[in-house]
Enzyme design. Sequence first.
Site, PDB file in Angstrom:
ATOM      1  N   LYS A   1       0.815  -1.214   0.000  1.00  0.00           N
ATOM      2  CA  LYS A   1       0.000   0.000   0.000  1.00  0.00           C
ATOM      3  C   LYS A   1       0.852   1.268   0.000  1.00  0.00           C
ATOM      4  O   LYS A   1       1.852   1.356   0.720  1.00  0.00           O
ATOM      5  CB  LYS A   1      -0.886   0.030   1.248  1.00  0.00           C
ATOM      6  CG  LYS A   1      -1.981  -1.028   1.278  1.00  0.00           C
ATOM      7  CD  LYS A   1      -2.829  -0.866   2.536  1.00  0.00           C
ATOM      8  CE  LYS A   1      -3.740  -2.065   2.787  1.00  0.00           C
ATOM      9  NZ  LYS A   1      -4.811  -2.197   1.807  1.00  0.00           N
TER      10      LYS A   1
ATOM     11  N   ARG B   1     -23.359  -2.668  -4.119  1.00  0.00           N
ATOM     12  CA  ARG B   1     -24.737  -2.445  -4.579  1.00  0.00           C
ATOM     13  C   ARG B   1     -24.864  -1.083  -5.259  1.00  0.00           C
ATOM     14  O   ARG B   1     -25.584  -0.936  -6.240  1.00  0.00           O
ATOM     15  CB  ARG B   1     -25.720  -2.535  -3.407  1.00  0.00           C
ATOM     16  CG  ARG B   1     -26.040  -3.958  -3.003  1.00  0.00           C
ATOM     17  CD  ARG B   1     -27.401  -4.033  -2.315  1.00  0.00           C
ATOM     18  NE  ARG B   1     -27.700  -5.379  -1.850  1.00  0.00           N
ATOM     19  CZ  ARG B   1     -28.252  -6.318  -2.623  1.00  0.00           C
ATOM     20  NH1 ARG B   1     -28.572  -6.056  -3.879  1.00  0.00           N
ATOM     21  NH2 ARG B   1     -28.474  -7.523  -2.138  1.00  0.00           N
TER      22      ARG B   1
ATOM     23  N   GLY C   1      -8.494  -8.532   4.696  1.00  0.00           N
ATOM     24  CA  GLY C   1      -7.462  -7.800   5.418  1.00  0.00           C
ATOM     25  C   GLY C   1      -7.236  -8.402   6.775  1.00  0.00           C
ATOM     26  O   GLY C   1      -6.545  -9.409   6.939  1.00  0.00           O
ATOM     27  N   SER C   2      -7.880  -7.823   7.780  1.00  0.00           N
ATOM     28  CA  SER C   2      -7.692  -8.284   9.146  1.00  0.00           C
ATOM     29  C   SER C   2      -8.376  -9.623   9.397  1.00  0.00           C
ATOM     30  O   SER C   2      -8.047 -10.320  10.357  1.00  0.00           O
ATOM     31  CB  SER C   2      -8.275  -7.239  10.105  1.00  0.00           C
ATOM     32  OG  SER C   2      -7.964  -5.930   9.658  1.00  0.00           O
TER      33      SER C   2
ATOM     34  N   GLY D   1     -10.880  -3.138   8.566  1.00  0.00           N
ATOM     35  CA  GLY D   1     -10.538  -3.314   9.976  1.00  0.00           C
ATOM     36  C   GLY D   1     -11.731  -3.426  10.907  1.00  0.00           C
ATOM     37  O   GLY D   1     -11.575  -3.386  12.117  1.00  0.00           O
TER      38      GLY D   1
ATOM     39  N   GLY E   1     -13.866  -5.401   5.407  1.00  0.00           N
ATOM     40  CA  GLY E   1     -14.814  -5.968   6.366  1.00  0.00           C
ATOM     41  C   GLY E   1     -15.161  -7.427   6.138  1.00  0.00           C
ATOM     42  O   GLY E   1     -16.010  -7.980   6.828  1.00  0.00           O
TER      43      GLY E   1
END
Lengths: 221, 293
Positions: free
Chosen positions: B80, B164, B234-235, B152, B213
């Site tokens: 990143k 959407r 990610g997390s 996160g 998420g």
Amino acid sequence: MSGLSNSGVIGVLDLQGGVQEHLDHLQRLGVASRPVKRAEELAALAGLIIPGGESTCLSRLLTIFGLREAIEERWRQGLQLWGTCAGAILLARENAGETPFFGLIDITVSRNAFGSQMDSFNCEALAPAVAREPIPLTFIRAPKILRAGPGVRVLLELDGYIAAAEDDRALVTIFHPELTPSLAFHRYFARKCGLRVAEADDAALDPAWTPQSWTRFSYHS
Amino acid sequence: MAENRYLLNAQLAQMLKGGVIMDVVTVEQAQIAQEAGAVAVMALERVPADIRKQGGVARMSDPGLIKAIKEAVTIPVMAKARIGHFVEAQILQALKIDYIDESEVLTPADEECHIDKSQFAIPFVCGARNLGEAARRIAEGAAMIRTKGEAGTGNVVEAVRHMRTMNREIRQLAAMPAEEIMIFAKANGIPYELALEIKKLGRLPVVNFAAGGIATPADAALMMQLGCDGVFVGSGIFKSSDPTLRARAIVKATAYYNDPAKLLEVSMDLGEPMAGLDVATLPSTERLASRGW
């Protein structure tokens, strides 16, 4: 090849990678095709394309839901296989420094042999058995074929490495014909599968192809 | 940047379709991710959940860490750069990683301009909340798009909202008579030529992944069924109780996103997912998705 079980359909292994690009090329060639996610979808296929993607991801998914054994079984019964890029790695008998996966064609490959994405490239080359004209080639984080054993025919050799090869039962290319306008390798594979396709031996550049052609097969409704 | 280089970069993203890209902060995690079937890893010092917790300015990771991860795996490595921080991008290009994520997860370096990605040979992926944002990033040279979601949080609600929204706006565009396109493009900040192309294709012209998420196999399959081409986690993996098991399950769920029987099978006995945050309780200053313009 067992003629009875050959429906004239070419499958594209649909677990991860450039699936839609191959489906698009097969349709342009006028060959019936279908994505293959499950073992039962291998029934009666004339050939199966194992597309580019990531070989570790594909090998894990092939193992988990029994597709590996099903493909090996169908290959023994006459199913023709074509591995592009990661697919070629999976088909190779030897994989430099790693455990081979299918090991169905006597070649040695080396994964990601050119470097990072910034070393990905295009070129043109002549593969006389496939087309009488040079065809465009796209290499994306490609492997190299370092060795072809007895019984394996080299279809294209570039600067000190083999880029395309075959034996009677499998075709391997380290580049991506499905990412170019050329249908020549798809035509070659269709013939290898015993399908009737156009007699032509040109580069088979489809003027209607664009880099976004694959999107018509994408998951969007 | 040569047109042919941009095409090669967009085509690498095509080869990642149907796959899972995982955040990793150590060499060991990168190897676990590769072994689990990740199609690429995002190398960084802290996953978004920790960036969120620790606060402060989040910057490009130490190139030494990224280099070590690059040497430890054969799958593509992404890293990143801050929004607008074109020098971080120059450094990552010099490191010859495979993809740069110009990411709202890091603290923006520029509150007006994103990086002029057309000046780089290395490919970029950028986040988007809607069609206009996606199209602006593509016009700047992004070769791949992802939803922003809310990184996160372990809460998929924002990624769903963003996907959407993009789908709805694409449908509107696709149904629009020619004379309305210019005004739609103006209202949504979409470059006109791109609006025409998106209308014709009925989707973005580049690969579009879900991000922000995603914490469970069901989350990944949800985003795939909504039309995403693949998934960033990610997390969600290394903040769960059993990262290897969860990573493998999310890979399987992304490949078999349309097969509820297989989704059931892969969702069982995975241990605890990462702890989640209710996005509605986050103050607007803590919402990462609002970074970028």
